[in-house]
Design a protein around this motif. Structure first.
Motif, PDB file in Angstrom:
ATOM      1  N   GLY A 274       0.894  -1.235  -0.235  1.00  0.00           N
ATOM      2  CA  GLY A 274       0.038   0.170   0.359  1.00  0.00           C
ATOM      3  C   GLY A 274       0.375   1.176  -0.340  1.00  0.00           C
ATOM      4  N   ILE A 275       0.890   2.014  -0.950  1.00  0.00           N
ATOM      5  CA  ILE A 275       1.018   3.359  -0.805  1.00  0.00           C
ATOM      6  C   ILE A 275       0.878   4.408  -0.592  1.00  0.00           C
ATOM      7  CG2 ILE A 275       2.571   5.045  -2.663  1.00  0.00           C
ATOM      8  CD1 ILE A 275       3.476   2.582  -2.646  1.00  0.00           C
ATOM      9  N   HIS A 276       0.790   5.561   0.520  1.00  0.00           N
ATOM     10  CA  HIS A 276      -0.188   6.231   1.127  1.00  0.00           C
ATOM     11  C   HIS A 276      -0.488   7.618   0.336  1.00  0.00           C
ATOM     12  CE1 HIS A 276      -0.406  10.217   3.574  1.00  0.00           C
ATOM     13  NE2 HIS A 276      -1.432   9.199   4.679  1.00  0.00           N
ATOM     14  N   SER A 277       1.010   7.965   0.237  1.00  0.00           N
ATOM     15  CA  SER A 277       0.690   8.795  -1.289  1.00  0.00           C
ATOM     16  C   SER A 277       2.226   9.044  -1.610  1.00  0.00           C
ATOM     17  CB  SER A 277       0.754  10.649   0.024  1.00  0.00           C
ATOM     18  OG  SER A 277       2.244  10.189   0.714  1.00  0.00           O
ATOM     19  N   LYS A 278       2.169  10.252  -2.678  1.00  0.00           N
ATOM     20  CA  LYS A 278       3.404  10.028  -3.625  1.00  0.00           C
ATOM     21  C   LYS A 278       4.386  10.586  -3.279  1.00  0.00           C
ATOM     22  CE  LYS A 278       0.790   9.063  -7.725  1.00  0.00           C
ATOM     23  NZ  LYS A 278       0.491  10.390  -9.253  1.00  0.00           N
ATOM     24  N   SER A 301       1.368  21.990  12.262  1.00  0.00           N
ATOM     25  CA  SER A 301       0.885  20.907  12.922  1.00  0.00           C
ATOM     26  C   SER A 301       0.543  19.660  12.095  1.00  0.00           C
ATOM     27  CB  SER A 301      -0.400  21.247  12.917  1.00  0.00           C
ATOM     28  OG  SER A 301      -1.368  21.503  11.549  1.00  0.00           O
ATOM     29  N   LEU A 302       0.596  18.265  12.345  1.00  0.00           N
ATOM     30  CA  LEU A 302      -0.227  17.136  12.256  1.00  0.00           C
ATOM     31  C   LEU A 302      -0.681  17.432  10.758  1.00  0.00           C
ATOM     32  CD1 LEU A 302       1.733  13.995  12.229  1.00  0.00           C
ATOM     33  CD2 LEU A 302      -0.007  13.936  13.398  1.00  0.00           C
ATOM     34  N   ASN A 303      -1.683  17.887  11.051  1.00  0.00           N
ATOM     35  CA  ASN A 303      -3.046  17.587   9.995  1.00  0.00           C
ATOM     36  C   ASN A 303      -2.551  18.393   8.717  1.00  0.00           C
ATOM     37  OD1 ASN A 303      -4.888  15.894  11.143  1.00  0.00           O
ATOM     38  ND2 ASN A 303      -5.581  17.727  12.272  1.00  0.00           N
ATOM     39  N   LEU A 304      -1.564  19.680   8.680  1.00  0.00           N
ATOM     40  CA  LEU A 304      -1.174  20.784   8.336  1.00  0.00           C
ATOM     41  C   LEU A 304      -0.081  19.846   6.738  1.00  0.00           C
ATOM     42  CD1 LEU A 304      -0.615  22.999   6.434  1.00  0.00           C
ATOM     43  CD2 LEU A 304       0.241  24.091   7.960  1.00  0.00           C
ATOM     44  N   LEU A 305       0.835  18.946   7.964  1.00  0.00           N
ATOM     45  CA  LEU A 305       1.769  17.739   7.153  1.00  0.00           C
ATOM     46  C   LEU A 305       1.276  17.180   6.425  1.00  0.00           C
ATOM     47  CD1 LEU A 305       4.619  17.117   7.157  1.00  0.00           C
ATOM     48  CD2 LEU A 305       4.983  15.586   9.017  1.00  0.00           C
ATOM     49  N   ILE A 306       0.388  16.657   6.976  1.00  0.00           N
ATOM     50  CA  ILE A 306      -0.506  15.227   5.993  1.00  0.00           C
ATOM     51  C   ILE A 306      -0.642  16.331   4.715  1.00  0.00           C
ATOM     52  CG2 ILE A 306      -2.602  13.526   6.267  1.00  0.00           C
ATOM     53  CD1 ILE A 306      -1.779  13.196   9.008  1.00  0.00           C
ATOM     54  N   GLY A 307      -1.343  16.997   5.016  1.00  0.00           N
ATOM     55  CA  GLY A 307      -2.635  17.909   3.709  1.00  0.00           C
ATOM     56  C   GLY A 307      -1.123  18.249   2.825  1.00  0.00           C
ATOM     57  N   VAL A 308       0.094  19.083   3.013  1.00  0.00           N
ATOM     58  CA  VAL A 308       1.257  18.869   2.238  1.00  0.00           C
ATOM     59  C   VAL A 308       1.500  17.914   1.720  1.00  0.00           C
ATOM     60  CG1 VAL A 308       3.464  20.170   1.989  1.00  0.00           C
ATOM     61  CG2 VAL A 308       2.047  21.001   3.199  1.00  0.00           C
ATOM     62  N   VAL A 309       1.923  17.103   2.199  1.00  0.00           N
ATOM     63  CA  VAL A 309       2.677  15.367   1.767  1.00  0.00           C
ATOM     64  C   VAL A 309       1.199  14.889   0.780  1.00  0.00           C
ATOM     65  CG1 VAL A 309       2.957  13.234   1.954  1.00  0.00           C
ATOM     66  CG2 VAL A 309       4.198  14.958   4.156  1.00  0.00           C
ATOM     67  N   ASN A 310       0.250  15.308   1.086  1.00  0.00           N
ATOM     68  CA  ASN A 310      -0.702  14.810  -0.133  1.00  0.00           C
ATOM     69  C   ASN A 310      -1.103  15.904  -0.590  1.00  0.00           C
ATOM     70  OD1 ASN A 310      -1.614  11.581  -0.006  1.00  0.00           O
ATOM     71  ND2 ASN A 310      -1.396  12.554   2.639  1.00  0.00           N
ATOM     72  N   PHE A 312      -2.820  18.323  -0.639  1.00  0.00           N
ATOM     73  CA  PHE A 312      -4.581  18.254  -0.268  1.00  0.00           C
ATOM     74  C   PHE A 312      -5.405  17.517  -0.985  1.00  0.00           C
ATOM     75  CE2 PHE A 312      -1.414  22.384   1.084  1.00  0.00           C
ATOM     76  CZ  PHE A 312      -1.892  22.365   3.303  1.00  0.00           C
ATOM     77  N   LYS A 313      -4.745  16.451  -1.880  1.00  0.00           N
ATOM     78  CA  LYS A 313      -5.636  15.654  -2.428  1.00  0.00           C
ATOM     79  C   LYS A 313      -5.135  14.437  -2.413  1.00  0.00           C
ATOM     80  CE  LYS A 313      -5.193  15.744  -7.049  1.00  0.00           C
ATOM     81  NZ  LYS A 313      -5.263  16.366  -8.136  1.00  0.00           N
ATOM     82  N   PRO A 314      -6.078  13.484  -1.240  1.00  0.00           N
ATOM     83  CA  PRO A 314      -5.763  12.780  -1.230  1.00  0.00           C
ATOM     84  C   PRO A 314      -5.911  11.594  -2.070  1.00  0.00           C
ATOM     85  CG  PRO A 314      -7.550  13.328   0.825  1.00  0.00           C
ATOM     86  CD  PRO A 314      -6.434  13.886   0.040  1.00  0.00           C
ATOM     87  N   HIS A 315      -5.099   9.893  -2.904  1.00  0.00           N
ATOM     88  CA  HIS A 315      -5.216   9.656  -3.673  1.00  0.00           C
ATOM     89  C   HIS A 315      -5.006   7.863  -2.737  1.00  0.00           C
ATOM     90  CE1 HIS A 315      -1.460  11.454  -4.049  1.00  0.00           C
ATOM     91  NE2 HIS A 315      -0.996  10.509  -4.158  1.00  0.00           N
ATOM     92  N   GLY A 316      -5.021   7.574  -4.060  1.00  0.00           N
ATOM     93  CA  GLY A 316      -4.860   6.033  -3.702  1.00  0.00           C
ATOM     94  C   GLY A 316      -3.998   5.239  -4.368  1.00  0.00           C
ATOM     95  N   MET A 317      -3.154   4.163  -3.805  1.00  0.00           N
ATOM     96  CA  MET A 317      -1.626   3.643  -5.303  1.00  0.00           C
ATOM     97  C   MET A 317      -1.528   2.438  -4.437  1.00  0.00           C
ATOM     98  SD  MET A 317       1.461   5.601  -7.155  1.00  0.00           S
ATOM     99  CE  MET A 317       2.511   5.523  -5.676  1.00  0.00           C
ATOM    100  N   ALA A 318      -1.353   1.749  -5.239  1.00  0.00           N
ATOM    101  CA  ALA A 318      -0.662   0.163  -4.773  1.00  0.00           C
ATOM    102  C   ALA A 318       0.430  -0.270  -6.270  1.00  0.00           C
ATOM    103  CB  ALA A 318      -1.935  -0.658  -4.610  1.00  0.00           C
TER     104      ALA A 318
END
Length: 370
Positions: A274-278, A301-310, A312-318
Motif C-alpha cells: 500500500g502507498i499512502h502518497s506519492k 501541525s500534523l494535519n497540515l503536514l499530512i495535507g502538504v505531503v498529499n 491537499f488532495k489524497p489519492h490511492g496507489m498500490a
C-alpha cells in the motif's frame, strides 16, 4: 490601456503572486509523476465503515471477514451488506473517551492484523501497546510482547507468522514516536526501527534487524525463507533471510515510488504494498535535510503536514512486486482520489479480488478485476 501608461501596482501584485503560487506548486508541492501506472482504482466498490482508519484487513481461518483495525482501538468484522460492521475485539480496557475520528492513546491503536490458522487466534500490532492476541470469540485482547532486548516496543506496526516454526516477526517502527506521530517518525532522520522475532515457545523476543527508518510493512515470503520490511520515508524494501544458507543476513530487495505502508503476500507468492502518497520535492527535502525535518516537527501541525505531503488532495496507489526478484510488476492508482484515499494495505484474495484499507479514511474498498 493607453500607450506608455504604467500598469498599476494593485494589478501586478496579485498576478505575480498567482504566477509564483503556480510555479511553487509545480516545482515543490506537486507529487512526482509515476510512469506505467494503471488508473483503475476509482472503479472499486466502496464499503463505508463507521470509524476512521481501517488500516489493516484480515480474514479468519474459516474465510469470514474482513476484519479491520480502526482508529478507536477496536477490531471490526464485516458481516455482509445486511449486517454491516460489528464489533469483534478491542486492545485496551479503557473505552471511556475513545474517538471514532482521532487517536486516543489510552484506547490503543490497532494496526497490522494476522490470524493464526491452527488456533484461530488473532494477533494484533498496536501502535501504543505492543503485540496482543485475542481468541476466536473476540473481546479484550491480551498482551503477548511489549519489549525486546531491554527496550520497550513503542510502535508495533505489522507482523507475520511462521506457524511451522511457531514464531512471528513484527516491526517496531520507532523508539521515540507512537502511531499518532507517524509522519514525524518518517520525517525525522532517526534510524531506530527494528524487526523483532518472537518465539512463542520460549517467550523470547530477539531483534533480528535494526537501524531502520520508520519501517512500516512486513511480510514473510511464500516458503518462509525470508521476510521483507518497508521503510516509509526512503521507499526501500529490506530483506532478511530467516532460513537457508543466507539465514541471518540482509539486503535491499526493492525500491518503490511513494511512501510505503503495509505489505501483503499474494496467493501466487508476490507482494502488494500500500502507498499512502506519492513523493514530492518538498517532502524529499524534509526527509533529506535533518534540520528542516526538525523545524517542521516543531512548527507545523500534523494535519497540515499530512495535507502538504498529499497536495491537499489524497489519492490511492498500490504497487505489486515480484516475490522472487523484487521487480515492480504493476502499479495501480486512483490518480485524482475520486474514491480511494490514504491507502495503507492491499490484500489479494484467492478469488482475485483486491481489498484496500486506509490509514485515515472511513472506508474499505474492493476491486474485482475480472
Amino acid at each position: 490601456m493607453l500607450p506608455g501608461q504604467k500598469i498599476p501596482t494593485w494589478f501586478t501584485v496579485p498576478i505575480g503572486l498567482a504566477v509564483l503560487t503556480v510555479v511553487l506548486h509545480q516545482t515543490i508541492i506537486a507529487p512526482d509523476k509515476v510512469e506505467g501506472t494503471k488508473n483503475i482504482l476509482a472503479m472499486a466498490k466502496t464499503i463505508p465503515i463507521p470509524v476512521d482508519g481501517p488500516e489493516s484487513l484480515e480474514w479468519d481461518p474459516q474465510g469470514e471477514g474482513p476484519y479491520a483495525s480502526v482508529v478507536d482501538g477496536r477490531i471490526l468484522k464485516w458481516r455482509g451488506d445486511e449486517l454491516g460492521w460489528v464489533e469483534f475485539a478491542y486492545t485496551s480496557p479503557h473505552r471511556g473517551n475513545c474517538s471514532t475520528h482521532e487517536v486516543v492513546p489510552t484506547c490503543g491503536r490497532p494496526l497490522g492484523l494476522s490470524f493464526e490458522k491452527k488456533t484461530g487466534d488473532l494477533y494484533i500490532c498496536d501502535g501504543y501497546l505492543g503485540v496482543l492476541k485475542v481468541g476466536p470469540k473476540g473481546g479484550l485482547a491480551e498482551l503477548v510482547v511489549d519489549q525486546a532486548e531491554g527496550r520497550k516496543v513503542m510502535f508495533a506496526n505489522q507482523m507475520d507468522i511462521d506457524e511451522e516454526e511457531d514464531v512471528f516477526y513484527f516491526n517496531d517502527s520507532s523508539d521515540k514516536y507512537h502511531f499518532r506521530d507517524v509522519f514525524f517518525a518518517a520525517l525525522i532522520q532517526e534510524w531506530s526501527g527494528r524487526v523483532i522475532k518472537y518465539d512463542k515457545k520460549t517467550k523470547e523476543a530477539k531483534v533480528v534487524m535494526d537501524n531502520l527508518r520508520c519501517n512500516n510493512g512486513l511480510a514473510l515470503n511464500k516458503d518462509r525463507s525470508f521476510l521483507i520490511t518497508a521503510e516509509s520515508s526512503t521507499g526501500l524494501v529490506h530483506r532478511y533471510w530467516t532460513k537457508g544458507p543466507k539465514a541471518g543476513t540482509r539486503d535491499i530487495f526493492a525500491k518503490i515510488p511513494g511512501y510505503l505502508d503495509n505489505i501483503r503476500l499474494t496467493p501466487s507468492g508476490d507482494f502488494w504494498i500500500g502507498i499512502h502518497s506519492k513523493k514530492s520535492p518538498l517532502a524529499r527535502w524534509m526527509i533529506e535535510y535533518k534540520w528542516l525535518g526538525y523545524l517542521v516537527e516543531k512548527t507545523v501541525s500534523l494535519n497540515l503536514l499530512i495535507g502538504v505531503v498529499n497536495e491537499f488532495k489524497p489519492h490511492g496507489m498500490a504497487v505489486k512486486i515480484s516475490g522472487e526478484t523484487g521487480e515492480i510488476l504493476e502499479i495501480l492508482e486512483d490518480k485524482d482520489g475520486e474514491k480511494m484515499k490514504y491507502v495503507s494495505e492491499v490484500y489479494e484474495r484467492e478469488d482475485g479480488k483486491l481489498w484496500f484499507g486506509s490509514v485515515f479514511w472511513p472506508a474499505v474498498w474492493v476491486l474485482d478485476r475480472k
